[in-house]
Design a protein around this motif. Structure first.
Motif, PDB file in Angstrom:
ATOM      1  N   GLY A 122       1.137  -1.347   0.242  1.00 21.69           N
ATOM      2  CA  GLY A 122      -0.226   0.361  -0.153  1.00 21.69           C
ATOM      3  C   GLY A 122       0.844   1.549   0.056  1.00 21.69           C
ATOM      4  O   GLY A 122       0.582   1.830  -0.744  1.00 21.69           O
ATOM      5  N   ALA A 123       2.099   1.059   0.726  1.00 22.97           N
ATOM      6  CA  ALA A 123       2.814   2.172   0.848  1.00 22.97           C
ATOM      7  C   ALA A 123       4.018   2.348  -0.261  1.00 22.97           C
ATOM      8  O   ALA A 123       3.640   3.187  -1.059  1.00 22.97           O
ATOM      9  N   ILE A 124       4.445   1.149  -1.021  1.00 27.88           N
ATOM     10  CA  ILE A 124       4.660   1.048  -2.351  1.00 27.88           C
ATOM     11  C   ILE A 124       3.850   1.684  -3.214  1.00 27.88           C
ATOM     12  O   ILE A 124       4.145   2.531  -4.068  1.00 27.88           O
ATOM     13  N   ALA A 125       2.321   1.770  -3.252  1.00 26.91           N
ATOM     14  CA  ALA A 125       1.673   2.057  -4.631  1.00 26.91           C
ATOM     15  C   ALA A 125       1.221   4.014  -3.898  1.00 26.91           C
ATOM     16  O   ALA A 125       1.347   4.442  -4.954  1.00 26.91           O
ATOM     17  N   LYS A 126       1.304   3.840  -3.070  1.00 26.97           N
ATOM     18  CA  LYS A 126       1.409   5.641  -2.812  1.00 26.97           C
ATOM     19  C   LYS A 126       2.204   6.093  -3.155  1.00 26.97           C
ATOM     20  O   LYS A 126       2.353   7.300  -4.165  1.00 26.97           O
ATOM     21  N   LEU A 127       3.380   5.613  -2.952  1.00 31.93           N
ATOM     22  CA  LEU A 127       5.034   5.982  -3.038  1.00 31.93           C
ATOM     23  C   LEU A 127       5.060   6.164  -4.863  1.00 31.93           C
ATOM     24  O   LEU A 127       5.171   7.337  -5.556  1.00 31.93           O
ATOM     25  N   SER A 128       4.692   5.213  -5.723  1.00 35.64           N
ATOM     26  CA  SER A 128       4.513   5.559  -7.531  1.00 35.64           C
ATOM     27  C   SER A 128       3.413   6.491  -7.971  1.00 35.64           C
ATOM     28  O   SER A 128       4.039   7.144  -8.622  1.00 35.64           O
ATOM     29  N   GLN A 129       2.386   6.541  -7.244  1.00 36.53           N
ATOM     30  CA  GLN A 129       1.382   7.894  -7.734  1.00 36.53           C
ATOM     31  C   GLN A 129       2.010   9.011  -7.857  1.00 36.53           C
ATOM     32  O   GLN A 129       2.274  10.151  -8.045  1.00 36.53           O
ATOM     33  N   ALA A 130       2.985   9.211  -5.818  1.00 34.99           N
ATOM     34  CA  ALA A 130       3.050  10.452  -5.912  1.00 34.99           C
ATOM     35  C   ALA A 130       4.586  11.383  -7.173  1.00 34.99           C
ATOM     36  O   ALA A 130       4.907  11.909  -7.229  1.00 34.99           O
TER      37      ALA A 130
END
Length: 219
Positions: free
Chosen positions: A33-41
Motif C-alpha cells: 500500500g505504501a509502495i503504491a502511494k509512493l509510485s503515484q506521488a
C-alpha cells in the motif's frame, strides 16, 4: 495557468513526494500500500516521458513499445518440471519457495501503461536473471539495477532513498552492507544489456546461464 499557480502545484507535488517517502520509512518492508502511494506521488508525466524516450533509443525497447509483449498465463507447477538449469525452473522455484504468485500488470493503450505493466509482471524475472535475492540487500541491489537501466526512474530511486533513510534512522550498522548492494546493482546494470522489453516466456526452456551470458550479466 499563472506562474504563481504553477509554483503552488510544484510545491504541492514536492510535499506529496516527501510525505510518501516518510510514510515508506515508517512502514514495514514490503508494505504494498505504501509502495503504491509512493509510485503515484513520484511518477510525474515529464520524467516518465523522458524514460520512454530513453528506452526507445534501444531497438529492443522500442520494439517492445510497438508490439507490447505479454508474459501471459504462467503455470508455475508446469515450469517447475523443467530441467533445474533453465530460466523457467529457476523462476518457478523462486515463486513457489517464497509463496509468491505472478504479478499482473494493468495493460492499457498508452506507452505509460505498458511501461508500468511490463515492469510489474516481469519484476520477479529480473530478480532471477540478476541473481538478486528477495531480502533487503537483494532488493536494494535490484533497485539500483533499475535506476541504472531506466532513465529518470524516480520511483526506484525513491525506494533506494527510503532504504538509506531507514538505515540512518533505525540501524546505521547496515549502511556499509546497503551501499555495497547499491554499488553492485548499479555496476551490474551498467555492463548489462537492457532487460526491458524481452519476451521472457520464449526463454523458459533456455538455461539461466545462457540467458545471463547473452545479457552480459555476471553473478
Amino acid at each position: 495557468m499563472s506562474m504563481q499557480t504553477l509554483e503552488n502545484v510544484a510545491q504541492q507535488w514536492q510535499t506529496s513526494v516527501v510525505e510518501s517517502i516518510i510514510n515508506m520509512v515508517n512502514a514495514e518492508d514490503g508494505d504494498f500500500g505504501a509502495i503504491a502511494k509512493l509510485s503515484q506521488a513520484v511518477n510525474d508525466v515529464s520524467s516518465i516521458n523522458k524514460m520512454i524516450e530513453f528506452l526507445c533509443n534501444h531497438p529492443q525497447c522500442k520494439r517492445a513499445f510497438e508490439e507490447r509483449p505479454r508474459l501471459g498465463n504462467v503455470d508455475l507447477q508446469l515450469l517447475h518440471q523443467l530441467p533445474e538449469n533453465t530460466l523457467g525452473y529457476a523462476y518457478a522455484n523462486h515463486m513457489i519457495k517464497n509463496n509468491l504468485t505472478p504479478l499482473q500488470g494493468n495493460f492499457g493503450d498508452s506507452n505509460y501503461q505498458f511501461l508500468a505493466a511490463h515492469l510489474t509482471e516481469t519484476h520477479d524475472i529480473w530478480h532471477i536473471v540478476t541473481g538478486c535475492d528477495t531480502n533487503i540487500t537483494g532488493e536494494i541491489k535490484l533497485e539500483a539495477f533499475y535506476v541504472a537501466q531506466l532513465y529518470a526512474s524516480r520511483f526506484w530511486l525513491a525506494l533506494l532513498t527510503k532504504n538509506l533513510l531507514k538505515a540512518v534512522v533505525f540501524d546505521i550498522e547496515v549502511s556499509s552492507k546497503y551501499m555495497d548492494a547499491l554499488t553492485e546493482g548499479w555496476l551490474m546494470a551498467k555492463q548489462a544489456k537492457p532487460l526491458f522489453g524481452i519476451q521472457w516466456n520464449t526463454l523458459w526452456e533456455t538455461s539461466l546461464e545462457e540467458v545471463r551470458n547473452s545479457l552480459t550479466i555476471s553473478n
